[in-house]
Design an enzyme around this catalytic site. Structure first.
Site, PDB file in Angstrom:
ATOM      1  N   ASP A 492       0.797  -1.232   0.000  1.00 24.20           N
ATOM      2  CA  ASP A 492       0.000   0.000   0.000  1.00 24.20           C
ATOM      3  C   ASP A 492       0.823   1.272   0.000  1.00 24.20           C
ATOM      4  O   ASP A 492       0.311   2.342  -0.288  1.00 24.20           O
ATOM      5  CB  ASP A 492      -0.822   0.045   1.303  1.00 24.20           C
TER       6      ASP A 492
HETATM    7  C1  GLC Z   1      -1.758  -3.885   5.319  1.00 30.66           C
HETATM    8  C2  GLC Z   1      -2.980  -3.841   4.444  1.00 30.66           C
HETATM    9  C3  GLC Z   1      -2.818  -4.745   3.252  1.00 30.66           C
HETATM   10  C4  GLC Z   1      -1.543  -4.477   2.537  1.00 30.66           C
HETATM   11  C5  GLC Z   1      -0.361  -4.539   3.480  1.00 30.66           C
HETATM   12  C6  GLC Z   1       0.954  -4.146   2.824  1.00 30.66           C
HETATM   13  O1  GLC Z   1      -1.675  -5.125   5.941  1.00 30.66           O
HETATM   14  O2  GLC Z   1      -4.126  -4.217   5.135  1.00 30.66           O
HETATM   15  O3  GLC Z   1      -3.897  -4.573   2.378  1.00 30.66           O
HETATM   16  O4  GLC Z   1      -1.406  -5.395   1.493  1.00 30.66           O
HETATM   17  O5  GLC Z   1      -0.581  -3.662   4.566  1.00 30.66           O
HETATM   18  O6  GLC Z   1       1.011  -2.794   2.491  1.00 30.66           O
END
Ligand code: GLC
Length: 819
Positions: A492
């Protein structure tokens, strides 16, 4: 272990020292009614949605010594004065003789002993009722009679959780409590949001006469609230005020005068905290005032868990592996299925989040054997927030089914997340392989369109939804022919501008294509398979032509075509997911498989797990986004992001390296964290989302326990890839890739309603290579056991042998060797 131990017979973890470094929690109930309970009896409950219908006020940021949401006081009357005690340790923080918080399957049981009084509190939510039960048993274990009062207490939240924190006049002005008596004269304390009494309301009651009550926190603590939870003013008085709150911080505190308990005597009080329509309250209250009904509700809860866990169990030479795989990991999978990343001590469920498309899709894959019905319901919901163009909304609120694009709406980003929609392919394929419910693929589900009412929205069969997802990625590619990143992919926090490309999206697309081709092949749709195979080959070519960096695979290309995750970068030179997923997608060619995975081992592995990338970014860079807001070693910036670890384990098994896969498994198994629990700090019975990496001064500190995709993927890695028991369209494939030190293992698996008792012999101490499979005494010529009769019990004997060129019995399968 310092703070407690695993009781494998009771399937519990038992916390024996309440002074854990952080609150250690458990979940009770489901998202329909339930939430979390901490080890000192605090609770955060909601019904349907933690943001839109919250019941209890639990503020994790307050000191651990504060009671949160719920607590329990005992008052011992001694020579005209009172001794106030909390059997949960908080909030009175007294010395105790014994403390044991049993973290059970869907229940918490706190048993403590202090001043000769033993208090045993069982906390759970019955399978079918919106009520939290606290079944309290007080025993005088001393040798003198003791006069005791018992005061259970709850503190309410405004039902719109965020409003509680954004308005300190309007919110308290709407909070009201009212006392009612039932036909037996027992008190029911009701709590209303607004004056809308016709809707559902909260209630708190017990099965014992209540002397008096408080419903306003200020009156309980002391009118100006300079009193503390440790010594509330109300507990210094003979009786409470019986004031029905018309505003303020509403609580429910019920003063029960139990009278004198003779030595050895016990009393049992059952409290209920629930939410229901006015006309339903009496029925619920009546039902759970009865000790027998409470006992049978608890038995039903146990049988739900027995059934859920009965689909897979194993016996291997490693106790910590067995404990995790047989109980704690699947339990966590069920909780992530319920709560996605919505409600935990870290993800506070206050407002903008809801259930995530990407997260929940992955969650279904870890719980599908145990809870296929719930998985199917969730899959339907997820697919119904897919956009007609094949992309997907990032998240949705379970109560309203309103979906949002999440952070993808941020300025400067024109596309949604580039990966979300592809995860549903993996999830649906896992569902049909497990269940054989191919009809689901033909079921019509609507596409999301905020502007249209549900009945006007376009719909298509589930399979068509999946094909559109593939098509969206196929038609949204950048300058190297690789899929666009969109706002972000799985990571993210890397938010590149413009038409940046993502290798994660490329690999997830590749894996999605493999899954769909396998499915369509099984369904006999060969023409479509041929078409998709071409798409697969095109992407495989782009990946290998552009993304190989020499020793490992590149992770992204910026809109200018510059690589990220390459030896030419000064920071963020190598990313784990670019390596593991190149193997999972089957795109990594020849020696690149070995090189990429060995680079992970050399550059990214630590004693506490594999880091997401290395080295961490040392300053904020607006062009790369959120990842550069954390210090190096934290979260996605070179931290050990556990969710990515099982993908490497799976990739290692795909090249047959069971020893390496297992090393990775063991180093993050929370049940094996006995020795460094003070560094790790969080629950040893669940996986966390992140552990600080070796560039951080607090290397080894875990955070964000419970709600993480780590649960689903470590479970898949352990059961399907290390033990190698894989559901396929054709049957149950057996293809272990284990540590060579294991002489074998046993598994009991229920698959499509038939039971398989599998015994694997590895007396040659190898990692992978199945030589023979015997089903009920008959040798098979493949390592896939065809689906057996529902209800049947089948004995499966598997031998693993080294491959030799002139063996009498050549292996019938090897752990899929990657070309
Ligand atoms: C958090 C989010 C997930 C994402 C991960 C890596 O766990 O909930 O959707 O893939 O971070 O950024």
């Amino acid at each position: 272990m310092k703070y407690g131990y695993f009781d494998d017979t009771a399937k519990e973890y038992v916390i024996t020292d309440p002074r854990t470094p952080a609150k250690w929690v458990n979940y009770i109930g489901t998202i329909r009614f339930g939430g979390l309970v901490d080890h000192t009896g605090g609770a955060l409950l909601c019904a349907g949605d933690p943001a839109l219908n919250r019941i209890l006020k639990y503020i994790p940021q307050l000191p651990e010594s504060e009671p949160k949401g719920e607590t329990l006081y005992l008052r011992i009357r001694e020579n005209g004065s009172y001794k106030i005690l909390s059997p949960f340790f908080t909030p009175t923080l007294d010395d105790y003789d014994d403390f044991a918080c049993h973290v059970g399957l869907g229940y918490q049981r706190i048993v403590s002993r202090s001043h000769g009084i033993r208090t045993d509190v069982l906390i759970f939510v019955p399978n079918d009722s919106p009520v939290e039960i606290r079944d309290i048993k007080i025993t005088n274990e001393g040798n003198k009679p003791v006069e005791i009062d018992l005061i259970p207490l709850v503190e309410y939240s405004h039902f719109e959780a965020l409003k509680q924190f954004t308005n300190a006049d309007w919110v308290p002005q709407t909070m009201m409590s009212e006392a009612d008596r039932d036909e037996n004269g027992l008190l029911i304390l009701k709590q209303f949001p607004f004056m809308r009494k016709e809707t559902k309301h909260n209630f708190f009651t017990s099965n014992h006469p209540v002397d008096s009550f408080e419903s306003d926190r200020a009156r309980f603590l002391g009118n100006n609230e300079y009193a503390t939870w440790q010594a509330p003013e109300a507990l210094k008085k003979e009786s409470f005020s019986n004031y029905e709150a018309r505003r303020g911080n509403n609580i429910g505190a019920l003063l029960h005068k139990l009278g004198t308990l003779a030595p050895g005597e016990s009393k049992r009080i059952i409290t209920q905290l629930g939410q229901a329509k006015a006309e339903e309250v009496a029925g619920l209250v009546h039902r759970y005032r009865d000790e027998k009904n409470v006992a049978s509700a608890f038995r039903e809860l146990a049988s739900f868990w027995d059934d859920y866990l009965s689909k897979f169990s194993c016996e291997t030479p490693d106790e910590a592996f067995n404990t995790t795989v047989n109980v704690h990991n699947p339990r966590q999978c069920y909780m992530t299925l319920n709560w996605s990343r919505y409600l935990s001590l870290y993800q506070l469920g206050l407002g903008s989040r809801g259930l995530g498309f990407r997260d929940s899709s992955q969650d279904t894959m870890g719980a599908v054997a145990g809870a296929p019905g719930e998985v199917k319901d969730l899959l339907r919901k997820l697919i119904s927030v897919q956009n007609p163009d094949g992309s997907a909304m990032h998240q949705f609120f379970p109560l309203s089914m309103e979906a949002t694009e999440g952070d993808a709406l941020e300025e400067g980003h024109k596309l949604v997340y580039g990966d979300d929609h592809l995860w549903s392919i993996l999830a649906v394929c896992a569902y049909v392989k497990e269940t054989g419910d191919y009809d689901f693929l033909r079921e019509k589900v609507t596409f999301y369109d905020k502007k249209l009412p549900l009945e006007k929205r376009a719909s298509a069969p589930v399979l068509e939804h999946l094909l559109r997802a593939l098509d969206y990625t196929k038609t949204h590619t950048g300058m190297h022919g690789l899929p666009l990143l969109g706002f972000a992919d799985w990571n993210d926090t890397v938010n590149l501008l413009g038409d940046a490309e993502s290798l994660f999206n490329a690999h997830l697309y590749g894996k999605g294509l493999l899954e769909i081709m396998d499915l369509l092949e099984y369904l006999g749709e060969t023409a479509k398979v041929t078409e998709l195979r071409e798409d697969y080959e095109v992407m495989r070519k782009h990946v290998n032509e552009h993304a190989w960096d020499g020793e490992w695979f590149i992770r992204y290309f910026t809109e200018k075509g510059e690589p990220i995750g390459s030896s030419s970068n000064t920071e963020g030179k190598i990313y784990t997911n670019a390596q593991s997923w190149a193997v999972l997608s089957g795109f990594a060619e020849g020696e690149r498989v070995n090189k990429a995975l060995d680079s992970v081992f050399t550059h990214l592995n630590t004693a506490h797990g594999i880091k997401l990338s290395s080295p961490g970014y040392t300053r904020f860079d607006s062009e790369i986004g959120g990842v550069s807001t954390y210090p190096p070693g934290a979260k996605e910036n070179g931290g050990i992001f556990l969710h990515s670890n099982p993908w490497v384990m799976i990739a290692e098994t795909m090249r047959g390296n069971g020893d390496r896969a297992y090393k990775y498994y063991l180093q993050i198994n929370p049940a094996a964290k006995n020795d460094d629990i003070d560094t790790y700090e969080i629950e040893p019975y669940v996986y966390a989302q992140n552990i600080l990496g070796d560039e951080h001064p607090q290397f080894g500190l875990g955070r964000n326990s419970w709600l993480s995709g780590t649960a689903s993927w470590t479970y898949q890695a352990a059961t399907q890839y290390i033990l190698g028991i894989q559901p396929t369209h054709q049957g149950l494939r057996i293809d272990p890739c284990i540590p060579s030190a294991w002489n074998g293992f046993k598994v009991r698996r229920v698959f499509r309603d038939a039971t398989y008792i599998i015994e694997v012999d590895n007396s040659e101490n190898i990692c992978s290579g199945v030589a023979t499979v015997e089903l009920n005494g008959t040798l098979l010529d493949s390592n896939t056991i065809p689906v057996q009769e529902p209800g049947s019990e089948n004995r499966v004997v598997v031998t693993m042998r080294k491959a030799t060129s002139n063996a009498d019995a050549p292996p019938i399968a090897r752990a899929a060797t990657v070309s």
